[in-house]
Scaffold this active site. Structure first.
Site, PDB file in Angstrom:
ATOM      1  N   ARG A   1      10.995  -1.686  10.982  1.00 52.25           N
ATOM      2  CA  ARG A   1      10.100  -1.146  11.902  1.00 52.25           C
ATOM      3  C   ARG A   1       9.390  -1.950  12.918  1.00 52.25           C
ATOM      4  O   ARG A   1       9.779  -3.202  13.512  1.00 52.25           O
ATOM      5  CB  ARG A   1       8.468  -0.997  11.389  1.00 52.25           C
TER       6      ARG A   1
ATOM      7  N   LYS B   1       0.837  -1.280   0.178  1.00 54.86           N
ATOM      8  CA  LYS B   1       0.180   0.300   0.135  1.00 54.86           C
ATOM      9  C   LYS B   1       0.591   1.375  -0.145  1.00 54.86           C
ATOM     10  O   LYS B   1       0.534   2.132  -0.529  1.00 54.86           O
ATOM     11  CB  LYS B   1      -1.105   0.091   1.389  1.00 54.86           C
TER      12      LYS B   1
ATOM     13  N   ARG C   1      -1.002  -9.162  12.803  1.00 53.43           N
ATOM     14  CA  ARG C   1      -2.214  -8.155  11.896  1.00 53.43           C
ATOM     15  C   ARG C   1      -2.179  -9.265  10.815  1.00 53.43           C
ATOM     16  O   ARG C   1      -3.835  -8.309  10.625  1.00 53.43           O
ATOM     17  CB  ARG C   1      -0.129  -7.251  11.560  1.00 53.43           C
TER      18      ARG C   1
ATOM     19  N   ARG D   1      -9.601   0.367   8.590  1.00 47.35           N
ATOM     20  CA  ARG D   1      -9.344  -0.855   8.632  1.00 47.35           C
ATOM     21  C   ARG D   1     -10.121  -1.799   9.335  1.00 47.35           C
ATOM     22  O   ARG D   1     -10.975  -3.493   9.869  1.00 47.35           O
ATOM     23  CB  ARG D   1      -8.385  -0.533   9.661  1.00 47.35           C
TER      24      ARG D   1
ATOM     25  N   ARG E   1      11.680  -5.563   5.537  1.00 46.52           N
ATOM     26  CA  ARG E   1      11.387  -4.480   4.964  1.00 46.52           C
ATOM     27  C   ARG E   1      12.175  -3.794   5.597  1.00 46.52           C
ATOM     28  O   ARG E   1      12.313  -3.394   7.737  1.00 46.52           O
ATOM     29  CB  ARG E   1       9.950  -3.886   5.342  1.00 46.52           C
TER      30      ARG E   1
HETATM   31  P1  ADP Z   1       0.727  -2.512   7.823  1.00 44.76           P
HETATM   32  O1  ADP Z   1      -0.388  -1.799   6.576  1.00 44.76           O
HETATM   33  O2  ADP Z   1       1.754  -2.779   6.206  1.00 44.76           O
HETATM   34  O3  ADP Z   1       0.085  -3.302   8.774  1.00 44.76           O
HETATM   35  P2  ADP Z   1       0.138   0.174   8.849  1.00 44.76           P
HETATM   36  O4  ADP Z   1       1.419   1.431   9.203  1.00 44.76           O
HETATM   37  O5  ADP Z   1      -0.592   0.450   7.403  1.00 44.76           O
HETATM   38  O6  ADP Z   1       0.862  -1.140   8.357  1.00 44.76           O
HETATM   39  O7  ADP Z   1      -0.470   0.264  10.303  1.00 44.76           O
HETATM   40  C1  ADP Z   1       0.536  -0.682  11.487  1.00 44.76           C
HETATM   41  C2  ADP Z   1      -0.126  -0.601  12.802  1.00 44.76           C
HETATM   42  O8  ADP Z   1      -0.563   0.481  12.722  1.00 44.76           O
HETATM   43  C3  ADP Z   1      -1.572  -1.739  12.309  1.00 44.76           C
HETATM   44  O9  ADP Z   1      -1.090  -2.628  12.439  1.00 44.76           O
HETATM   45  C4  ADP Z   1      -2.007  -0.675  13.495  1.00 44.76           C
HETATM   46  O10 ADP Z   1      -1.827  -1.414  14.817  1.00 44.76           O
HETATM   47  C5  ADP Z   1      -2.391   0.298  13.662  1.00 44.76           C
HETATM   48  N1  ADP Z   1      -3.201   0.906  12.313  1.00 44.76           N
HETATM   49  C6  ADP Z   1      -3.042   1.336  11.437  1.00 44.76           C
HETATM   50  N2  ADP Z   1      -4.021   2.068  10.629  1.00 44.76           N
HETATM   51  C7  ADP Z   1      -5.312   1.545  11.853  1.00 44.76           C
HETATM   52  C8  ADP Z   1      -6.439   1.786  11.558  1.00 44.76           C
HETATM   53  N3  ADP Z   1      -7.010   2.643  10.757  1.00 44.76           N
HETATM   54  N4  ADP Z   1      -7.534   1.818  13.048  1.00 44.76           N
HETATM   55  C9  ADP Z   1      -6.997   1.240  13.656  1.00 44.76           C
HETATM   56  N5  ADP Z   1      -5.468   0.768  13.612  1.00 44.76           N
HETATM   57  C10 ADP Z   1      -4.674   1.247  12.838  1.00 44.76           C
END
Ligand code: ADP
Length: 221
Positions: free
Chosen positions: A163, A14, A174, A89, A128
């Site tokens: 990360r 993404k 996740r 999400r 990553r």
């Molecule tokens: P990825 O999609 O690679 O898992 P992100 O950087 O998008 O990584 O998200 C990392 C973490 O941030 C998620 O596992 C979650 O804990 C939190 N997070 C991100 N976006 C949301 C959201 N819209 N609602 C709740 N938690 C979120």
């Protein structure tokens, strides 16, 4: 206006595709993961809580994320469009987003659903590394995406970081969270006829071409 949402399992690409689109259409890339990581750097109590939740692989509470997104989408640079990466999400966030976009007059045009095998996503996650300065993403497990000097950015020479949630244990959590909470959001957008499936398991240029061919179709007059 080009208003885009990405829906995808962790590490499907993404962030990479959002950056490509940002450059092509000159619209901001809004990543809720990034907004939350910024909060954690502030060292506040709430920042610490957010960090713990992110490492556990669960979702941060809707109230916090919805507020962050609402503030960001109200900024003037979203006038010509936006790319939302990592939001919504879950269904509750999707409903809240519809409400705020109606108020802001910025309805969604495209929801791109990036598909990828779980094993490949795991491999991508665990290798990553990101530049601390310019955000360039590398992968230490694939020769074609390794930096030429260890843990150093080819673009700007700054150090790379990994990360805290990019490890196998957190990835598996996740991924489970994705299946139980985020996957149902695809049906929500499918019913609204906004959903486009894109294969993200081959390479990033092929994925990008599929996305822009959906956006750049000439209008039939
Ligand atoms: P990825 O999609 O690679 O898992 P992100 O950087 O998008 O990584 O998200 C990392 C973490 O941030 C998620 O596992 C979650 O804990 C939190 N997070 C991100 N976006 C949301 C959201 N819209 N609602 C709740 N938690 C979120």
């Amino acid at each position: 206006m080009i208003n885009i949402i990405f829906l995808a399992p962790p590490a499907a690409g993404k962030g990479t595709q959002s950056d490509f689109l940002k450059q092509r259409y000159n619209i901001p890339h809004i990543s809720t993961g990034e907004l939350l990581r910024e909060e954690t750097k502030k060292g506040s109590e709430i920042g610490q809580k957010i960090n713990e939740i992110m490492i556990s692989g669960k979702l941060v509470s809707d109230d916090i994320v919805i507020n962050l997104v609402k503030n960001r989408l109200s900024m003037p640079d979203t006038k010509e469009g936006y790319i939302l990466d990592g939001f919504p999400r879950n269904i509750n966030q999707a409903i809240a987003l519809d409400k705020m976009l109606e108020e802001l007059g910025k309805p969604i045009n495209y929801v791109f659903y990036l598909t990828i095998d779980k094993d490949l996503a795991l491999k991508r996650t665990c290798g990553r590394a990101t530049c601390t300065n310019c955000g360039q993403i590398y992968n230490l497990k694939f020769p074609e995406t390794m930096p030429s000097k260890p843990m150093t950015c080819d673009e700007c020479g700054s150090p790379l970081f990994v990360r805290q949630d990019d490890n196998e244990e957190t990835f598996l959590k996740r991924f489970d969270t994705y299946i139980s909470e985020t996957e149902p959001v695809s049906t929500y957008y499918k019913n609204k006829k906004l959903l486009f499936y894109v294969n993200s398991g081959i390479n990033k240029d092929i994925t990008f071409n599929q996305i822009i061919s959906a956006i750049d179709v000439p209008e039939i007059k």
